[in-house]
Scaffold this active site. Sequence first.
Site, PDB file in Angstrom:
ATOM      1  N   THR A 167     -11.543   9.454 -12.835  1.00 35.95           N
ATOM      2  CA  THR A 167     -10.710   8.910 -11.760  1.00 35.95           C
ATOM      3  C   THR A 167     -11.265   7.594 -11.235  1.00 35.95           C
ATOM      4  OG1 THR A 167     -11.898  10.231 -10.135  1.00 35.95           O
ATOM      5  CG2 THR A 167      -9.848  11.150 -11.025  1.00 35.95           C
ATOM      6  N   GLU A 225       0.827  -1.200   0.000  1.00 32.02           N
ATOM      7  CA  GLU A 225       0.000   0.000   0.000  1.00 32.02           C
ATOM      8  C   GLU A 225       0.868   1.259   0.000  1.00 32.02           C
ATOM      9  OE1 GLU A 225      -3.672   2.119   0.225  1.00 32.02           O
ATOM     10  OE2 GLU A 225      -3.109   0.145  -0.463  1.00 32.02           O
TER      11      GLU A 225
END
Length: 129
Positions: A117, A8
């Site tokens: 997005t 991450e």
Amino acid sequence: SPLGLGPEALVPNHNDNPPSGDKRYLLRPEYVESLFIMYRLSGNQEFQDLGWEAYQSLERYCKTDLGYTGINDVYNADDSERIDHMPSYFIAETLKYLLLLFAPDDYLSLDLFVFTTEAHPMKRELKKE
């Protein structure tokens, strides 16, 4: 990582092995999105090969009987504890970009569409000259 999935967050440090940062993999789309765009712009099959490796890792480490799940530590192949959560963006974005990476180039033309997005294709208005 040993699982073939990115963390991450990564804090580069040449002394850390594995690197420090958030070691979870949360099924995010950014990596395969980048592979898709780079492949379409360059035509370099290496980007498809990397996408195939990512897909195989998803199937091997993240697939469950009911869907897909994140991984708690991508650097620990012996104990790749799963996170019991499949965010909606995984199907809406991650899998969509993998599909597009392997689809024919004319399946969705980057000359005719742009992506929001959230990976929704929107038809471009082309100026008439």
